[in-house]
Scaffold this active site. Sequence first.
Site, PDB file in Angstrom:
ATOM      1  N   ASP A  36     132.769  75.873  13.808  1.00 14.85           N
ATOM      2  CA  ASP A  36     131.429  76.469  13.736  1.00 14.85           C
ATOM      3  C   ASP A  36     130.306  75.447  13.578  1.00 14.85           C
ATOM      4  O   ASP A  36     129.137  75.827  13.494  1.00 14.85           O
ATOM      5  CB  ASP A  36     131.348  77.417  12.528  1.00 14.85           C
ATOM      6  CG  ASP A  36     132.185  78.647  12.735  1.00 14.85           C
ATOM      7  OD1 ASP A  36     132.575  78.911  13.887  1.00 14.85           O
ATOM      8  OD2 ASP A  36     132.448  79.345  11.740  1.00 14.85           O
ATOM      9  N   HIS A 240     130.164  46.875  20.801  1.00 14.92           N
ATOM     10  CA  HIS A 240     129.691  48.153  20.256  1.00 14.92           C
ATOM     11  C   HIS A 240     130.646  48.638  19.155  1.00 14.92           C
ATOM     12  O   HIS A 240     131.100  49.776  19.162  1.00 14.92           O
ATOM     13  CB  HIS A 240     129.506  49.193  21.371  1.00 14.92           C
ATOM     14  CG  HIS A 240     128.277  48.947  22.199  1.00 14.92           C
ATOM     15  ND1 HIS A 240     127.988  49.629  23.350  1.00 14.92           N
ATOM     16  CD2 HIS A 240     127.247  48.085  22.021  1.00 14.92           C
ATOM     17  CE1 HIS A 240     126.835  49.182  23.845  1.00 14.92           C
ATOM     18  NE2 HIS A 240     126.370  48.249  23.066  1.00 14.92           N
ATOM     19  N   ASP A 257     123.502  45.522  14.322  1.00 16.71           N
ATOM     20  CA  ASP A 257     122.698  45.955  15.470  1.00 16.71           C
ATOM     21  C   ASP A 257     122.361  47.413  15.196  1.00 16.71           C
ATOM     22  O   ASP A 257     123.221  48.286  15.305  1.00 16.71           O
ATOM     23  CB  ASP A 257     123.522  45.795  16.751  1.00 16.71           C
ATOM     24  CG  ASP A 257     122.786  46.248  18.005  1.00 16.71           C
ATOM     25  OD1 ASP A 257     121.787  46.999  17.880  1.00 16.71           O
ATOM     26  OD2 ASP A 257     123.228  45.892  19.106  1.00 16.71           O
ATOM     27  N   ASP A 268     115.601  49.033  18.329  1.00 15.52           N
ATOM     28  CA  ASP A 268     116.945  48.496  18.584  1.00 15.52           C
ATOM     29  C   ASP A 268     116.917  47.020  18.204  1.00 15.52           C
ATOM     30  O   ASP A 268     116.414  46.197  18.969  1.00 15.52           O
ATOM     31  CB  ASP A 268     117.268  48.694  20.080  1.00 15.52           C
ATOM     32  CG  ASP A 268     118.627  48.157  20.470  1.00 15.52           C
ATOM     33  OD1 ASP A 268     119.420  47.809  19.580  1.00 15.52           O
ATOM     34  OD2 ASP A 268     118.902  48.091  21.690  1.00 15.52           O
ATOM     35  N   HIS A 347     127.134  39.986  28.237  1.00 14.05           N
ATOM     36  CA  HIS A 347     126.231  41.112  28.503  1.00 14.05           C
ATOM     37  C   HIS A 347     124.873  40.614  28.975  1.00 14.05           C
ATOM     38  O   HIS A 347     124.590  39.419  28.942  1.00 14.05           O
ATOM     39  CB  HIS A 347     126.097  42.023  27.271  1.00 14.05           C
ATOM     40  CG  HIS A 347     125.592  41.349  26.027  1.00 14.05           C
ATOM     41  ND1 HIS A 347     124.277  41.005  25.847  1.00 14.05           N
ATOM     42  CD2 HIS A 347     126.242  40.947  24.890  1.00 14.05           C
ATOM     43  CE1 HIS A 347     124.136  40.449  24.645  1.00 14.05           C
ATOM     44  NE2 HIS A 347     125.306  40.388  24.049  1.00 14.05           N
ATOM     45  N   HIS A 351     117.325  45.326  27.895  1.00  7.89           N
ATOM     46  CA  HIS A 351     117.233  46.609  28.612  1.00  7.89           C
ATOM     47  C   HIS A 351     115.908  47.254  28.240  1.00  7.89           C
ATOM     48  O   HIS A 351     115.286  46.891  27.230  1.00  7.89           O
ATOM     49  CB  HIS A 351     118.414  47.522  28.244  1.00  7.89           C
ATOM     50  CG  HIS A 351     118.630  47.656  26.763  1.00  7.89           C
ATOM     51  ND1 HIS A 351     117.881  48.505  25.973  1.00  7.89           N
ATOM     52  CD2 HIS A 351     119.481  47.026  25.905  1.00  7.89           C
ATOM     53  CE1 HIS A 351     118.272  48.396  24.711  1.00  7.89           C
ATOM     54  NE2 HIS A 351     119.230  47.493  24.628  1.00  7.89           N
ATOM     55  N   HIS A 358     118.811  52.836  25.588  1.00  6.70           N
ATOM     56  CA  HIS A 358     118.908  52.196  26.906  1.00  6.70           C
ATOM     57  C   HIS A 358     118.025  53.049  27.805  1.00  6.70           C
ATOM     58  O   HIS A 358     118.477  54.027  28.398  1.00  6.70           O
ATOM     59  CB  HIS A 358     120.354  52.155  27.403  1.00  6.70           C
ATOM     60  CG  HIS A 358     121.216  51.218  26.600  1.00  6.70           C
ATOM     61  ND1 HIS A 358     122.565  51.105  26.763  1.00  6.70           N
ATOM     62  CD2 HIS A 358     120.891  50.323  25.624  1.00  6.70           C
ATOM     63  CE1 HIS A 358     123.040  50.194  25.926  1.00  6.70           C
ATOM     64  NE2 HIS A 358     122.039  49.718  25.213  1.00  6.70           N
ATOM     65  N   GLU A 381     117.997  40.143  23.763  1.00  5.88           N
ATOM     66  CA  GLU A 381     119.134  40.133  22.845  1.00  5.88           C
ATOM     67  C   GLU A 381     120.307  39.270  23.311  1.00  5.88           C
ATOM     68  O   GLU A 381     121.400  39.773  23.527  1.00  5.88           O
ATOM     69  CB  GLU A 381     119.606  41.568  22.596  1.00  5.88           C
ATOM     70  CG  GLU A 381     119.876  42.393  23.853  1.00  5.88           C
ATOM     71  CD  GLU A 381     120.451  43.766  23.514  1.00  5.88           C
ATOM     72  OE1 GLU A 381     121.434  43.818  22.780  1.00  5.88           O
ATOM     73  OE2 GLU A 381     119.913  44.770  24.008  1.00  5.88           O
ATOM     74  N   TYR A 385     129.811  35.053  21.542  1.00  3.36           N
ATOM     75  CA  TYR A 385     130.948  35.752  20.916  1.00  3.36           C
ATOM     76  C   TYR A 385     132.215  34.917  21.118  1.00  3.36           C
ATOM     77  O   TYR A 385     132.614  34.659  22.250  1.00  3.36           O
ATOM     78  CB  TYR A 385     131.116  37.139  21.553  1.00  3.36           C
ATOM     79  CG  TYR A 385     129.812  37.909  21.556  1.00  3.36           C
ATOM     80  CD1 TYR A 385     129.401  38.643  20.451  1.00  3.36           C
ATOM     81  CD2 TYR A 385     128.956  37.851  22.667  1.00  3.36           C
ATOM     82  CE1 TYR A 385     128.187  39.311  20.440  1.00  3.36           C
ATOM     83  CE2 TYR A 385     127.736  38.513  22.667  1.00  3.36           C
ATOM     84  CZ  TYR A 385     127.357  39.242  21.542  1.00  3.36           C
ATOM     85  OH  TYR A 385     126.155  39.896  21.545  1.00  3.36           O
ATOM     86  N   ARG A 403     124.447  37.893  17.574  1.00  3.95           N
ATOM     87  CA  ARG A 403     123.455  38.485  18.501  1.00  3.95           C
ATOM     88  C   ARG A 403     122.136  38.569  17.738  1.00  3.95           C
ATOM     89  O   ARG A 403     122.122  38.907  16.543  1.00  3.95           O
ATOM     90  CB  ARG A 403     123.898  39.875  18.975  1.00  3.95           C
ATOM     91  CG  ARG A 403     122.920  40.529  19.934  1.00  3.95           C
ATOM     92  CD  ARG A 403     123.547  41.678  20.743  1.00  3.95           C
ATOM     93  NE  ARG A 403     124.045  42.787  19.965  1.00  3.95           N
ATOM     94  CZ  ARG A 403     125.324  43.058  19.736  1.00  3.95           C
ATOM     95  NH1 ARG A 403     126.275  42.268  20.231  1.00  3.95           N
ATOM     96  NH2 ARG A 403     125.689  44.091  18.999  1.00  3.95           N
ATOM     97  N   GLU A 405     118.376  40.269  18.355  1.00  2.65           N
ATOM     98  CA  GLU A 405     117.740  41.231  19.268  1.00  2.65           C
ATOM     99  C   GLU A 405     116.404  41.694  18.716  1.00  2.65           C
ATOM    100  O   GLU A 405     116.310  42.119  17.561  1.00  2.65           O
ATOM    101  CB  GLU A 405     118.651  42.454  19.440  1.00  2.65           C
ATOM    102  CG  GLU A 405     118.031  43.574  20.263  1.00  2.65           C
ATOM    103  CD  GLU A 405     118.992  44.727  20.523  1.00  2.65           C
ATOM    104  OE1 GLU A 405     119.892  44.960  19.675  1.00  2.65           O
ATOM    105  OE2 GLU A 405     118.841  45.372  21.559  1.00  2.65           O
TER     106      GLU A 405
HETATM  107  N1  GLY Z   1     122.421  48.761  20.411  1.00  4.44           N
HETATM  108  C1  GLY Z   1     122.937  48.613  21.692  1.00  4.44           C
HETATM  109  C2  GLY Z   1     122.238  47.574  22.428  1.00  4.44           C
HETATM  110  O1  GLY Z   1     121.727  46.652  21.837  1.00  4.44           O
HETATM  111  O2  GLY Z   1     122.091  47.632  23.610  1.00  4.44           O
HETATM  112 MN    MN Z   2     121.085  46.715  19.881  1.00  6.67          MN
HETATM  113 MN    MN Z   3     119.839  46.616  22.826  1.00  4.73          MN
END
Ligand code: GLY
Ligand code: MN
Ligand code: MN
Length: 435
Positions: A36, A240, A257, A268, A347, A351, A358, A381, A385, A403, A405
Site C-alpha cells: 500500500d 554511483h 557526491d 549536484d 566518465h 552534464h 542529468h 566533475e 579512480y 571526484r 564536482e
Molecule cells: N551525481 C551524479 C553525477 O554526478 O552525475
Molecule cells: Mn554528482
Molecule cells: Mn554530476
Amino acid sequence: MQPINFAARRKRLMQWMGANSIAILPAASEKVRSRDVHYHFRQDSDFWYLTGFDEPETVAVLIPGRKHGEFIIFNREKDPLQETWHGKRLGQEGVMAELGADDAFPIADIDDILPGLMEGKERIYFELGVNPEFDQQILEWRNQLNNSATKAQNRPGEMIDLKHHLHEMRLIKTQAEIQRMRFAANASTKAHKALMQACEVGKTEQDMEAELQYHYAKNGCRYAAYPSIVAAGDNANILHYVENQSELCDGDLLLTDAGCEFEYYASDISRTIPINGKFSKPQALLYDLVLSAQLAAIKMVKPGNHWNDIHDKAVHLITQGLIDLKILKGSLQDNLKNETYKEFYMHKTGHWLGLDVHDVGDYQVHGEPRLLEVGMVLTVEPGIYIPQASKKVAKKWRGIGIRIEDDVLVTKKGCDVLSKAVPKSRHDIEKLMKG
Ligand code: GLY
Ligand code: MN
Ligand code: MN
C-alpha cells in the site's frame, strides 16, 4: 524570489507549435514501493515545467488559438474521502483558479473529450517514446477519429515529438530558475560543510548521509536531487555507489557526491576529503591533479566555447598528470590516442543541470559539439579512480577514488560557480575539518 512564469513558457511553446495543432502531456504516475505504500511522488519535469502542477493522474493539453482557451487540464476530481486519507486535491475549479487552466475536466472523462479536441488538428505534439502506454493511448484516440465516419478534413494529422523543442527551452535558464538553483546549491553547500566538520574515523557512511539530509531539510530543501553517494576508501571507485553502510577508516578518503533540489531544481556537488582530516602524500598528489584539471576545465566555461573543450581540457591534464606520476607510461599523444586514461577516468567531465540532475538538452548540434550560451548550467566533475584491484598500479595509489564536482552557470563574462562556497583546496578542507 521571482515567481516562475509557467504561462510564458506555455505561450512560447504554443508560438512554436503554430496554429491548428495540439500538444498532449501526461503527468508522472505514482509508483508502488511495497503493497500500500508509494514512493514519494515526484512530478515529471517536462510536465512541471509547463504547468507547475504536482498531482498525478493528470494530462495537460495545449491548443494554440482555441477560442474557449488554450490550456486544458484533465485531473482528479475532488474526493473528500481520498483527501482525508492522502491529501488535498485541486480538482477542476482549483486548477483553473490556481494554475490558470482555461478549462478543466475530470480525468475519467478524457476518452470522451480528448478525441474531440484532436479532431482536425494538423499536428499532434507529444513526447514520443517516454511513456509507451501513453503513446498507445494517443494512437487509440487518433484512430477513433480515423474511422470512416469522421470526415476526412477532421481527421488528425501527423504526430510530432515534442521533446526536442521543449528540452531546448529548458536548457537555457531564466533568472527565476537560476535563483532556485542557487538556493539548492547553497543548501547543499551547508550540508557538505557540515559533513566535513562531522567526518571522523569510526563513524559510518550512513552517519555522513544523515548529516546531508538533516542540513538539506534545515536549509529549506526537503529532498535530495538523487540518491547520495557517500563512498569511503575503495567504495569511491564505484561511480554511483549508494550503499552508504561502510565504516570510515583511518587513512582513507571519503568521496561524497550529493545535492538537494529546491522547487524541483537540482544541485549536484562532489567533494573528496581525508577521513582523518589530513591528506596522505599519494592522496595529495592525486587530489591536486584532479583539482587542477577541474579548475582548468571550469575556466573553459564561457559563451562561445564548445561543450567538448571542457572535457578535453580535463582529459589532457589528467593524462599528463598520470604520466608524470608514472601511473601511465608513454607519451601524452599516444595515451590520448589510445584512450588509456579511461582506465582511471572513464566518465565525461559534466552534464547539463536543471530540473533533472542529468538535465535535458542536446550536447551536439548538427554533429558538432554544442557552443556554450549564457544561461546554461552544467556540472564540471573530473575524477581519478584507482581500485584496490588495480594490480598493475603501484600499491600506494590503490584504493583512491577522487571526484570534485561543481555547478557552473554560463554568464556573459564567463561563468559563475554556484557551489563555490564548498571548500575544495586541500588547505581549506583540512582547515574546516580541524576547526
Ligand atoms: N551525481 C551524479 C553525477 O554526478 O552525475
Ligand atoms: Mn554528482
Ligand atoms: Mn554530476
